[in-house]
Enzyme design. Structure first.
Site, PDB file in Angstrom:
ATOM      1  N   ASP A 179      -7.027 -23.901  -7.806  1.00  0.00           N
ATOM      2  CA  ASP A 179      -7.055 -23.629  -9.241  1.00  0.00           C
ATOM      3  C   ASP A 179      -8.428 -23.164  -9.704  1.00  0.00           C
ATOM      4  O   ASP A 179      -8.961 -23.665 -10.691  1.00  0.00           O
ATOM      5  CB  ASP A 179      -6.612 -24.861 -10.045  1.00  0.00           C
ATOM      6  CG  ASP A 179      -6.310 -24.502 -11.490  1.00  0.00           C
ATOM      7  OD1 ASP A 179      -6.034 -23.322 -11.771  1.00  0.00           O
ATOM      8  OD2 ASP A 179      -6.374 -25.400 -12.350  1.00  0.00           O
ATOM      9  N   HIS A 201      -5.566 -20.914 -13.542  1.00  0.00           N
ATOM     10  CA  HIS A 201      -4.438 -20.871 -14.472  1.00  0.00           C
ATOM     11  C   HIS A 201      -4.819 -20.298 -15.834  1.00  0.00           C
ATOM     12  O   HIS A 201      -3.956 -19.911 -16.611  1.00  0.00           O
ATOM     13  CB  HIS A 201      -3.791 -22.255 -14.620  1.00  0.00           C
ATOM     14  CG  HIS A 201      -4.591 -23.251 -15.392  1.00  0.00           C
ATOM     15  ND1 HIS A 201      -5.265 -24.291 -14.789  1.00  0.00           N
ATOM     16  CD2 HIS A 201      -4.814 -23.397 -16.723  1.00  0.00           C
ATOM     17  CE1 HIS A 201      -5.859 -25.021 -15.710  1.00  0.00           C
ATOM     18  NE2 HIS A 201      -5.606 -24.495 -16.897  1.00  0.00           N
ATOM     19  N   SER A 252      -9.941 -26.109 -19.979  1.00  0.00           N
ATOM     20  CA  SER A 252      -9.788 -25.681 -18.587  1.00  0.00           C
ATOM     21  C   SER A 252     -10.920 -24.764 -18.149  1.00  0.00           C
ATOM     22  O   SER A 252     -11.187 -23.750 -18.789  1.00  0.00           O
ATOM     23  CB  SER A 252      -8.475 -24.929 -18.400  1.00  0.00           C
ATOM     24  OG  SER A 252      -7.394 -25.812 -18.296  1.00  0.00           O
TER      25      SER A 252
END
Length: 481
Positions: free
Chosen positions: A255, A222, A335
């Site tokens: 992801d 993402h 992230s």
């Protein structure tokens, strides 16, 4: 990157479709999992604010990738393939010896006359010289063939992970295990990711770590999804040097993304550990660039293991993770950064957080973060570096995943034709309560449970139909994603 969290623990970012694909051990604690606050949600960790820009709180509905909170009803998730048109609840993310050609001809038998020699006799050195020449020619030809083979490969795709390019030995001795020692070891391996987002260069900031000596970097899908095709992606190392990166491959289901930059002495691979040996309460350290603050270190403990979490706003951007939960402070921008044990080994990849954000409140750390186990990271990276794409396991059924799910098992909504689920005899309305003897509480835990296994594996499903319990074996198929 932000998701509204369905009841039960959730929290990874963009991934696959909601379906009975994947695999995860059941909840580590018996009984129904505790349900979070009605307004709790999981947010992705990539920060989609321009790098260096002031970040003003804004309504969730106005933030990039955010869906407005709302009551989620009962939904089903496809397990066979992605189904962009499939309605689902909104969520918010943040890899012999030589064989003889034949026996040597037999020589003349004893007593036989010596063979007649015709013509000039060759010198004794001739045959050794011929053999040596043949050997040289073979070696040269082999080297040329290998070179031609390698030159025909996609330069971004190698032959997978190799022990010669990665590290696994614990870099920190048991006598020197501290957060400061871990920081000193891992900071040179941690990078910041600046990726294009919504047409803006560097509009998304995230984190990552160096995987090997070939210049491969791991981050979350993402973080780079919006820039993967035609956007710009930069990797900033611990010395502040910026490297232009390209996407080797990515998986929305898990992801994860693998980037490639030119190998550099400033890019030191991190040591890869294992999440299976983690214990609840064990100290861990998180690295990354929260809110654009590069080279940030936070510490905490393992709060839970085998936590089924999901995030994403559509079937194309949903992911399901058998997560390591931690209270180490992680925020948007973390992230893709590594979660590390005190031996200095990466045990997970920070991917999402849960928040209680109400009206006009910006998502932030509340001590509930989720990391993708390093075993899944290695599996997906191996697939991408070997073939250029990642695959995930499927059975070919959809399951209920909405707020009204039962928490007594995973209710099958639909079984598709010519799929492993149909071959095994699964039917609509069957209740799957265990996979390989491990409890399944709902649709999300079934999906995650399947996805922690590999295509081609055969799993035993415990199914309740009409009040009667039976067991069926299903061999997992696969899809790209």
């Amino acid at each position: 990157m932000n998701d509204q969290e369905p009841p039960g623990p959730t929290g990874a970012d963009h991934g696959a479709d909601h379906g009975a694909d994947g695999a995860l051990p059941p909840y580590p604690q018996p009984g129904r999992p505790a349900e979070p606050h009605a307004e709790s949600r999981v947010d992705p960790l990539a920060d989609t604010q321009p790098y260096g820009a002031a970040q003003e709180p804004a309504p969730a509905s106005e933030q990039p990738g955010h869906a407005a909170p709302g009551a989620a009803g009962q939904h089903s998730a496809p397990a066979w393939t992605g189904d962009p048109g499939h309605e689902r609840e909104a969520t918010r993310p943040l890899p012999f010896g030589p064989v003889p050609f034949g026996a040597a001809p037999a020589g003349p038998a004893a007593g036989d006359p010596a063979p007649v020699q015709h013509g000039r006799r060759l010198p004794a050195w001739t045959w050794p010289a011929v053999a040596a020449l043949a050997l040289v020619v073979g070696l040269v030809g082999g080297a040329m063939g290998a070179a031609l083979y390698e030159s025909s490969e996609d330069p971004a795709v190698s032959r997978g992970l190799s022990p010669s390019t990665t590290r696994t030995a614990p870099p920190i001795s048991a006598s020197n295990q501290s957060v400061s020692a871990v920081a000193e070891e891992l900071l040179p391996s941690t990078v910041q990711i600046l990726a294009g987002f919504d047409g803006s260069d560097g509009g998304a900031t995230g984190s990552g770590f160096v995987l090997d000596t070939e210049g491969h970097v791991i981050t979350n899908n993402h973080v780079v999804a919006d820039a993967a095709d035609d956007g710009t992606i930069d990797v900033v190392d611990s010395e502040g040097t910026t490297h232009t990166a390209t996407v080797v491959g990515r998986s929305s289901v898990y992801d994860l993304a693998v980037l490639k930059v030119e190998a550099s002495s400033s890019l030191r691979p991190a040591s890869l550990g294992s999440s299976t040996g983690l214990r609840v309460g064990e100290p861990v350290v998180a690295f990354g660039a929260p809110l654009g603050l590069s080279q940030t270190v936070t510490s905490g403990i393992v709060s839970a293991l085998n936590r089924p979490v999901t995030t994403g706003e559509t079937d194309d951007t949903s992911s399901f993770i058998n997560a390591v939960q931690t209270d180490a402070a992680i925020n948007p921008g973390n992230s893709g950064g590594p979660l590390v044990n005190l031996a200095g080994q990466v045990v997970g990849v920070n991917s999402a957080i849960a928040t209680t954000g109400g009206f006009m409140q910006e998502a932030g750390n509340i001590g509930v973060g989720f990391a993708i186990p390093i075993e899944q990271v290695e599996t997906t990276a191996q697939q991408i570096l070997s073939t250029g794409e990642a695959r995930y396991p499927v059975i070919g059924a959809t399951v209920q995943t909405g707020e009204s799910r039962e928490f007594q098992g995973a209710r099958i909504d639909e079984v598709r034709d010519d799929t492993p689920a149909q071959d095994a005899g699964l039917r609509s309305d069957d209740l799957v309560v265990a996979v390989n003897g491990q409890r399944v509480t709902d649709g999300i835990s079934l999906i995650v449970s399947i996805r922690t296994h590999q295509p081609g594996e055969t799993l035993e499903f415990t199914v309740v139909r009409g009040g009667k319990e039976s067991k069926v074996k299903i061999t997992l198929d696969s899809e790209v994603g």
